[in-house]
Design a protein around this motif. Structure first.
Motif, short mmCIF file in Angstrom:
data_model
loop_
_atom_site.label_atom_id
_atom_site.label_comp_id
_atom_site.label_asym_id
_atom_site.label_seq_id
_atom_site.Cartn_x
_atom_site.Cartn_y
_atom_site.Cartn_z
N LEU A 76 -3.27 2.59 -14.67
CA LEU A 76 -2.54 2.66 -15.93
C LEU A 76 -1.25 1.86 -15.80
CD1 LEU A 76 -2.94 6.45 -16.82
CD2 LEU A 76 -4.30 4.52 -17.67
N SER A 77 -0.86 1.24 -16.88
CA SER A 77 0.34 0.39 -16.85
C SER A 77 1.61 1.20 -16.66
CB SER A 77 0.43 -0.43 -18.14
OG SER A 77 0.51 0.44 -19.27
N THR A 78 1.55 2.52 -16.86
CA THR A 78 2.72 3.37 -16.68
C THR A 78 2.98 3.72 -15.21
OG1 THR A 78 1.30 5.30 -17.09
CG2 THR A 78 2.52 4.39 -18.97
N GLU A 79 2.06 3.42 -14.32
CA GLU A 79 2.22 3.72 -12.91
C GLU A 79 3.26 2.80 -12.28
OE1 GLU A 79 -2.49 5.01 -12.37
OE2 GLU A 79 -1.68 3.24 -11.35
N GLU A 80 3.96 3.31 -11.27
CA GLU A 80 4.96 2.49 -10.58
C GLU A 80 4.29 1.62 -9.52
OE1 GLU A 80 9.13 2.98 -8.02
OE2 GLU A 80 7.92 4.74 -8.55
N PHE A 81 3.34 2.18 -8.78
CA PHE A 81 2.65 1.45 -7.72
C PHE A 81 1.15 1.48 -7.97
CE2 PHE A 81 6.44 3.34 -5.57
CZ PHE A 81 7.14 2.15 -5.41
N TYR A 82 0.47 0.38 -7.59
CA TYR A 82 -0.97 0.33 -7.80
C TYR A 82 -1.61 -0.75 -6.92
CZ TYR A 82 1.60 -2.19 -11.51
OH TYR A 82 2.54 -2.90 -12.22
N THR A 83 -2.83 -0.42 -6.47
CA THR A 83 -3.64 -1.36 -5.69
C THR A 83 -5.11 -1.06 -5.92
OG1 THR A 83 -4.17 -2.16 -3.46
CG2 THR A 83 -3.57 0.15 -3.66
N SER A 84 -5.93 -2.10 -5.87
CA SER A 84 -7.37 -1.95 -5.91
C SER A 84 -8.01 -2.56 -4.67
CB SER A 84 -7.95 -2.59 -7.18
OG SER A 84 -7.54 -1.88 -8.33
N ASP A 85 -7.23 -2.56 -3.59
CA ASP A 85 -7.71 -3.04 -2.30
C ASP A 85 -8.51 -1.93 -1.62
OD1 ASP A 85 -8.11 -3.98 0.26
OD2 ASP A 85 -6.03 -4.57 0.59
N TYR A 86 -9.82 -2.15 -1.41
CA TYR A 86 -10.69 -1.12 -0.87
C TYR A 86 -10.41 -0.80 0.59
CZ TYR A 86 -13.57 -0.01 -4.88
OH TYR A 86 -14.00 0.48 -6.09
N ASP A 87 -9.59 -1.59 1.26
CA ASP A 87 -9.12 -1.20 2.60
C ASP A 87 -8.21 0.02 2.52
OD1 ASP A 87 -10.51 -3.22 3.80
OD2 ASP A 87 -8.80 -4.57 3.97
N LEU A 88 -7.68 0.29 1.33
CA LEU A 88 -6.82 1.46 1.10
C LEU A 88 -7.54 2.55 0.33
CD1 LEU A 88 -3.49 -0.37 0.17
CD2 LEU A 88 -4.19 0.50 2.40
N SER A 89 -8.86 2.43 0.19
CA SER A 89 -9.66 3.43 -0.52
C SER A 89 -10.19 4.48 0.45
CB SER A 89 -10.83 2.76 -1.23
OG SER A 89 -11.80 2.32 -0.28
N GLU A 90 -10.83 5.50 -0.08
CA GLU A 90 -11.53 6.48 0.75
C GLU A 90 -12.89 5.90 1.16
OE1 GLU A 90 -13.26 11.09 0.56
OE2 GLU A 90 -12.28 10.18 -1.18
N PHE A 91 -13.18 5.92 2.45
CA PHE A 91 -14.48 5.42 2.90
C PHE A 91 -14.77 5.91 4.31
CE2 PHE A 91 -11.58 2.08 4.38
CZ PHE A 91 -12.02 1.84 5.67
N SER A 92 -16.04 5.79 4.68
CA SER A 92 -16.50 6.04 6.05
C SER A 92 -17.22 4.80 6.53
CB SER A 92 -17.45 7.25 6.09
OG SER A 92 -16.78 8.43 5.72
N ALA A 93 -17.20 4.58 7.84
CA ALA A 93 -17.81 3.37 8.40
C ALA A 93 -18.42 3.66 9.76
CB ALA A 93 -16.77 2.26 8.52
#
Length: 426
Positions: free
Chosen positions: A356-373
Motif C-alpha cells: 500500500l502506498s501509505t506504508e513507510e517501508f516496502y520490498t518485494s524481494d523474495y530473499d526477504l520473504s518466508e521460505f524453506s530451502a
C-alpha cells in the motif's frame, strides 16, 4: 590495486623488522612450509519467477562464471601473506530489466532484455597477513579488501586474534571487520528524471510519486567470537556468535514496487513502477552457530552444523546441515552433504502488487520473504600430501570437484559446479 600494493609493502616491512622471540634458538616448525596456490572455478545458474527488479514477478534467470586464485606465501617461520583475487562474470535476465525497453522485442518481465544491463563483471581482491607466536598458541591476522561492480564500490578492513590453550585442546578466536560501500544510484528506466517524462507523455495518467535517495553510502560492521574444543578422541565441537550492524542505503535502487491502491499502468507488456524498494537505514543481525564433528572410523566422519539467525527487520531463520566425508582410498574422499534452511518474512515484505502506498517501508524481494530451502551436495577430492605429481615446478597437492543443487519452495532453483586445484611451489 593500490590497496593491494600498500598491503604488500606493509607486510614486507613487518617481515623484515619482525624479531625472533625464540632466544634459545630452538627449532620450530614453520607455519607454512612452502608457497601454496589455489585455483578455483565456479559455475552457477539459477531460475525463478519472482524477480525483485520487476516487483516480485518476472524471470530470475542468471548464470555466473567465477574464477578465483589464492596465493599463500610464507614470509618467515611465523608470518604468512595471503592474496585472494576473484572475478565474477554474470549474465542476468533479471537485472537486464532495469531497462526492459532497450532490446528488440516488446518489454516483458518474463523475458530478458538484450540491452547493456543484462551482464556485468564483479572483481574482488583480499590481502591478509597473519603472525603466529613461537609456541603456536597465539595468532593475529589483519586483512584489507576492495571490490567493484557497475553499481557499487566497496573497501573493507579487519583483523582477529586466536588463542590456543589447554594443551591446544581449546581454541578461542575473536574477529572484527568493517566494509564501506558506495552505490551508484541506478533507478528503473521509467523513474529516472530524464527518461521518465517520456513515459508520462505516452502513457496517459502515469505520474509516479517517486523521490531519489539522498544517500549513496552503506557501511557494515561485524564482530565475532568462536570457541572450539576437542571433546574426546573422536569428537570435536565448535560454537560461535556473530554480530553485524549495517547503516546507510540498505535498499536496492532498481528494485520496483507496485501498490495495490494505485492504478496500474503498462507500456508494451511491462508494468510501470509506482516506486522503488524502501527499507530502513539500519539493520542489526545476530547469528549463533554450533558444529559437532564425530570421527566414526578412519574412513567415515560426520560433520554437523546448526545456526540460528535473527535481525531487527523481523527475519528469523534456522540452518541445519550434515556432511559425511567417506575416505574410499588413501587419496580419494567422497563428500555427500545436505542442508535445510527456513526463514520468516521481513516485516516490510509483500508479494507483487500487494503493498500500500501509505506504508513507510516496502520490498518485494523474495530473499526477504518466508521460505524453506533444501541444498543437496556431492563432491570428490583427491589429496596427495607428498605432492608427488608435478606440473612444471608446481607440486600437485589436491583436486576437488563439487556439485550443489538448491531448491526453494518459492519456485526458485539453482545449481553450482565448482572445481579446485591446489599446488605447492617447490
Amino acid at each position: 590495486m593500490k590497496y593491494l600494493l600498500s598491503l604488500l609493502l606493509i607486510a614486507s616491512v613487518l617481515a623484515v623488522s619482525a624479531q625472533d622471540d625464540n632466544a634459545a634458538g630452538e627449532y620450530k616448525k614453520r607455519v607454512l612450509e612452502h608457497t601454496e596456490i589455489d585455483i578455483l572455478l565456479n559455475y552457477y545458474e539459477q531460475d525463478g519467477e519472482n524477480a525483485a527488479v520487476t516487483g516480485g514477478r518476472g524471470t530470475e534467470e542468471l548464470t555466473d562464471f567465477s574464477p578465483t586464485i589464492i596465493v599463500a606465501v610464507p614470509l618467515n617461520d611465523d608470518d604468512v601473506l595471503t592474496i585472494n583475487a576473484n572475478i565474477s562474470a554474470y549474465t542476468s535476465a533479471s537485472s537486464s530489466n532495469v531497462n526492459p525497453f532497450d532490446g528488440k522485442q516488446p518489454a516483458d518481465p518474463f523475458v530478458a532484455s538484450s540491452g547493456a544491463s543484462k551482464s556485468d563483471v564483479w572483481g574482488n581482491v583480499v590481502g591478509s597477513y597473519s603472525h603466529s607466536s613461537d609456541d603456536r598458541n597465539r595468532l593475529w591476522n589483519a586483512n584489507l579488501s576492495g571490490s567493484a561492480e557497475f553499481d557499487y564500490i566497496s573497501i573493507g578492513f579487519g583483523g582477529g586474534r586466536t588463542w590456543l590453550f589447554n594443551e591446544k585442546n581449546t581454541e578461542l578466536s575473536l574477529n572484527g571487520n568493517v566494509y564501506l560501500d558506495t552505490w551508484s544510484l541506478i533507478y528503473p528506466i521509467e523513474l529516472r528524471p530524464d527518461e521518465g517524462s517520456s513515459f508520462q507523455q505516452v502513457v496517459p495518467g502515469y505520474d509516479p510519486s517517486f523521490n531519489e535517495h539522498s544517500s549513496k553510502a552503506r557501511n557494515s560492521y561485524s564482530a565475532g567470537i568462536g570457541l572450539s574444543q576437542i571433546l574426546s578422541s573422536r569428537m570435536t565441537g565448535y560454537v560461535s556468535a556473530d554480530f553485524i550492524l549495517q547503516d546507510g542505503l540498505l535498499s536496492t535502487p532498481f528494485h520496483r514496487i507496485y501498490f495495490a491502491d494505485k492504478e496500474d499502468y503498462f507500456f508494451e507488456n511491462f508494468h510501470l513502477a509506482d516506486d522503488i524498494e524502501q527499507l530502513p537505514d539500519s539493520r542489526f543481525k545476530i547469528a549463533l552457530g554450533a558444529r559437532l564433528n564425530y570421527f566414526v572410523n578412519h574412513r567415515v566422519t560426520l560433520r554437523t552444523f546448526y545456526r540460528y539467525y535473527t535481525d531487527d527487520w523481523g527475519i528469523t531463520s534456522h540452518t541445519a546441515s550434515i556432511e559425511i566425508p567417506v575416505k574410499i582410498t588413501d587419496k580419494f574422499t567422497l563428500y555427500p552433504s545436505y542442508r535445510f534452511y527456513n526463514q520468516t518474512a521481513a516485516d516490510y515484505f509483500a508479494p507483487y502488487n500487494e503493498h500500500l502506498s501509505t506504508e513507510e517501508f516496502y520490498t518485494s524481494d523474495y530473499d526477504l520473504s518466508e521460505f524453506s530451502a533444501n541444498n543437496y551436495g556431492f563432491g570428490i577430492s583427491y589429496t596427495d600430501v607428498f605432492t608427488k605429481g608435478h606440473i612444471w615446478k608446481l607440486g600437485l597437492k589436491s583436486i576437488d570437484l563439487k556439485y550443489h543443487k538448491y531448491d526453494r519452495d518459492s519456485a526458485f532453483t539453482a545449481s553450482m559446479f565448482s572445481f579446485g586445484v591446489k599446488f605447492v611451489v617447490d
